[in-house]
Design a protein around this motif. Structure first.
Motif, PDB file in Angstrom:
ATOM      1  N   TYR A  19     -15.930   7.899 -11.034  1.00 15.93           N
ATOM      2  CA  TYR A  19     -15.915   6.569 -10.962  1.00 15.93           C
ATOM      3  C   TYR A  19     -15.008   6.114  -9.549  1.00 15.93           C
ATOM      4  O   TYR A  19     -15.481   5.512  -8.540  1.00 15.93           O
ATOM      5  CB  TYR A  19     -15.141   5.744 -11.885  1.00 15.93           C
ATOM      6  CG  TYR A  19     -14.625   4.549 -11.509  1.00 15.93           C
ATOM      7  CD1 TYR A  19     -15.550   3.480 -11.707  1.00 15.93           C
ATOM      8  CD2 TYR A  19     -13.269   4.121 -11.245  1.00 15.93           C
ATOM      9  CE1 TYR A  19     -15.058   2.031 -11.380  1.00 15.93           C
ATOM     10  CE2 TYR A  19     -12.786   2.802 -10.983  1.00 15.93           C
ATOM     11  CZ  TYR A  19     -13.783   1.742 -11.285  1.00 15.93           C
ATOM     12  OH  TYR A  19     -13.379   0.463 -11.020  1.00 15.93           O
ATOM     13  N   TYR A  20     -13.934   7.084  -9.361  1.00 15.18           N
ATOM     14  CA  TYR A  20     -13.051   6.799  -7.981  1.00 15.18           C
ATOM     15  C   TYR A  20     -13.872   7.343  -7.125  1.00 15.18           C
ATOM     16  O   TYR A  20     -13.585   7.005  -5.960  1.00 15.18           O
ATOM     17  CB  TYR A  20     -11.863   7.232  -8.339  1.00 15.18           C
ATOM     18  CG  TYR A  20     -10.966   6.348  -9.013  1.00 15.18           C
ATOM     19  CD1 TYR A  20     -10.156   5.451  -8.400  1.00 15.18           C
ATOM     20  CD2 TYR A  20     -10.721   6.724 -10.708  1.00 15.18           C
ATOM     21  CE1 TYR A  20      -9.468   4.555  -9.601  1.00 15.18           C
ATOM     22  CE2 TYR A  20      -9.908   5.880 -11.530  1.00 15.18           C
ATOM     23  CZ  TYR A  20      -9.427   4.904 -10.787  1.00 15.18           C
ATOM     24  OH  TYR A  20      -8.447   4.052 -11.515  1.00 15.18           O
ATOM     25  N   ARG A  21     -14.643   8.378  -7.221  1.00 13.42           N
ATOM     26  CA  ARG A  21     -15.578   8.989  -5.857  1.00 13.42           C
ATOM     27  C   ARG A  21     -16.307   8.053  -5.381  1.00 13.42           C
ATOM     28  O   ARG A  21     -16.611   7.778  -4.187  1.00 13.42           O
ATOM     29  CB  ARG A  21     -16.058  10.381  -6.469  1.00 13.42           C
ATOM     30  CG  ARG A  21     -17.222  10.881  -5.282  1.00 13.42           C
ATOM     31  CD  ARG A  21     -17.724  11.924  -5.720  1.00 13.42           C
ATOM     32  NE  ARG A  21     -18.630  11.831  -7.050  1.00 13.42           N
ATOM     33  CZ  ARG A  21     -19.786  11.249  -7.201  1.00 13.42           C
ATOM     34  NH1 ARG A  21     -20.253  10.550  -6.200  1.00 13.42           N
ATOM     35  NH2 ARG A  21     -20.545  11.098  -8.139  1.00 13.42           N
ATOM     36  N   LYS A  22     -17.040   7.328  -6.402  1.00 14.24           N
ATOM     37  CA  LYS A  22     -18.145   6.422  -6.048  1.00 14.24           C
ATOM     38  C   LYS A  22     -17.232   5.144  -5.312  1.00 14.24           C
ATOM     39  O   LYS A  22     -18.156   4.294  -4.591  1.00 14.24           O
ATOM     40  CB  LYS A  22     -18.856   5.929  -7.223  1.00 14.24           C
ATOM     41  CG  LYS A  22     -19.710   7.022  -7.541  1.00 14.24           C
ATOM     42  CD  LYS A  22     -20.479   6.792  -8.870  1.00 14.24           C
ATOM     43  CE  LYS A  22     -21.392   7.868  -9.375  1.00 14.24           C
ATOM     44  NZ  LYS A  22     -21.911   7.731 -10.801  1.00 14.24           N
ATOM     45  N   LEU A  23     -16.295   4.501  -5.872  1.00 16.47           N
ATOM     46  CA  LEU A  23     -15.409   3.713  -5.100  1.00 16.47           C
ATOM     47  C   LEU A  23     -15.229   3.661  -3.721  1.00 16.47           C
ATOM     48  O   LEU A  23     -15.019   3.058  -2.818  1.00 16.47           O
ATOM     49  CB  LEU A  23     -14.098   3.387  -5.701  1.00 16.47           C
ATOM     50  CG  LEU A  23     -14.155   2.315  -7.016  1.00 16.47           C
ATOM     51  CD1 LEU A  23     -12.656   2.301  -7.631  1.00 16.47           C
ATOM     52  CD2 LEU A  23     -14.635   0.935  -7.209  1.00 16.47           C
ATOM     53  N   GLN A  24     -15.204   5.131  -3.529  1.00 17.02           N
ATOM     54  CA  GLN A  24     -14.787   5.688  -2.001  1.00 17.02           C
ATOM     55  C   GLN A  24     -15.857   5.782  -1.093  1.00 17.02           C
ATOM     56  O   GLN A  24     -15.836   6.068   0.095  1.00 17.02           O
ATOM     57  CB  GLN A  24     -13.723   7.002  -2.064  1.00 17.02           C
ATOM     58  CG  GLN A  24     -12.448   6.739  -2.562  1.00 17.02           C
ATOM     59  CD  GLN A  24     -11.377   5.940  -1.624  1.00 17.02           C
ATOM     60  OE1 GLN A  24     -11.899   5.885  -0.423  1.00 17.02           O
ATOM     61  NE2 GLN A  24     -10.728   5.084  -2.243  1.00 17.02           N
ATOM     62  N   VAL A  65      -7.572  13.014  -2.154  1.00 19.00           N
ATOM     63  CA  VAL A  65      -8.540  12.885  -1.560  1.00 19.00           C
ATOM     64  C   VAL A  65      -9.241  11.420  -1.781  1.00 19.00           C
ATOM     65  O   VAL A  65      -9.821  10.577  -0.978  1.00 19.00           O
ATOM     66  CB  VAL A  65      -9.706  13.930  -1.674  1.00 19.00           C
ATOM     67  CG1 VAL A  65     -11.241  13.510  -1.175  1.00 19.00           C
ATOM     68  CG2 VAL A  65      -9.268  15.051  -0.977  1.00 19.00           C
ATOM     69  N   LEU A  66      -9.064  11.086  -3.055  1.00 19.17           N
ATOM     70  CA  LEU A  66      -9.523   9.759  -3.503  1.00 19.17           C
ATOM     71  C   LEU A  66      -8.863   8.755  -3.253  1.00 19.17           C
ATOM     72  O   LEU A  66      -9.157   7.663  -3.899  1.00 19.17           O
ATOM     73  CB  LEU A  66     -10.215   9.975  -5.036  1.00 19.17           C
ATOM     74  CG  LEU A  66     -11.523  10.837  -5.184  1.00 19.17           C
ATOM     75  CD1 LEU A  66     -11.695  10.980  -6.836  1.00 19.17           C
ATOM     76  CD2 LEU A  66     -12.620  10.397  -4.341  1.00 19.17           C
ATOM     77  N   ALA A  67      -7.839   8.774  -2.855  1.00 19.64           N
ATOM     78  CA  ALA A  67      -6.661   7.690  -2.601  1.00 19.64           C
ATOM     79  C   ALA A  67      -6.546   7.103  -3.861  1.00 19.64           C
ATOM     80  O   ALA A  67      -6.126   5.867  -4.101  1.00 19.64           O
ATOM     81  CB  ALA A  67      -7.017   6.673  -1.566  1.00 19.64           C
ATOM     82  N   THR A  68      -5.997   7.811  -4.751  1.00 17.03           N
ATOM     83  CA  THR A  68      -5.429   7.518  -6.213  1.00 17.03           C
ATOM     84  C   THR A  68      -4.319   8.384  -6.598  1.00 17.03           C
ATOM     85  O   THR A  68      -3.977   9.071  -5.853  1.00 17.03           O
ATOM     86  CB  THR A  68      -6.711   7.223  -7.203  1.00 17.03           C
ATOM     87  OG1 THR A  68      -6.339   6.422  -8.395  1.00 17.03           O
ATOM     88  CG2 THR A  68      -7.388   8.241  -7.452  1.00 17.03           C
ATOM     89  N   THR A  69      -4.159   8.082  -7.809  1.00 13.70           N
ATOM     90  CA  THR A  69      -3.156   8.959  -8.668  1.00 13.70           C
ATOM     91  C   THR A  69      -3.651   9.883  -9.730  1.00 13.70           C
ATOM     92  O   THR A  69      -4.728   9.498 -10.409  1.00 13.70           O
ATOM     93  CB  THR A  69      -1.918   8.252  -8.931  1.00 13.70           C
ATOM     94  OG1 THR A  69      -2.450   7.219 -10.168  1.00 13.70           O
ATOM     95  CG2 THR A  69      -1.396   7.436  -8.104  1.00 13.70           C
TER      96      THR A  69
END
Length: 78
Positions: A19-24, A65-69
């Protein structure tokens, strides 16, 4: 029961990574390269029919890398 919940939670973590990869706007290959991992490793992590346990170090790298935690990647309650 505990073993099956463990597997389900690992699948949820993998889906969060996807999910977070696709957001990026990243592909699995781009994420793998940015994290110095193989594309196959990322594919294993994200596979909804497979459970794969990444190390904490790997989770921290992916989160950065995904700018998340890491906490967002491992929040399996939502």
């Amino acid at each position: 029961m505990l073993e099956s919940q463990y597997k389900i939670n690992l699948i949820k973590i993998g889906l969060k990574i996807a999910y977070y990869r696709k957001l990026q706007g990243m592909t699995q290959e781009e994420l793998a390269e940015a994290c110095d991992l193989s594309p196959g490793y990322i594919a294993q992590l994200e596979a909804p029919n497979c459970y794969f346990c990444p190390s904490l170090k790997t989770l921290f790298i992916i989160a950065e890398v995904l700018a998340t935690t890491v906490s967002k990647l491992t929040d399996i309650e939502d």
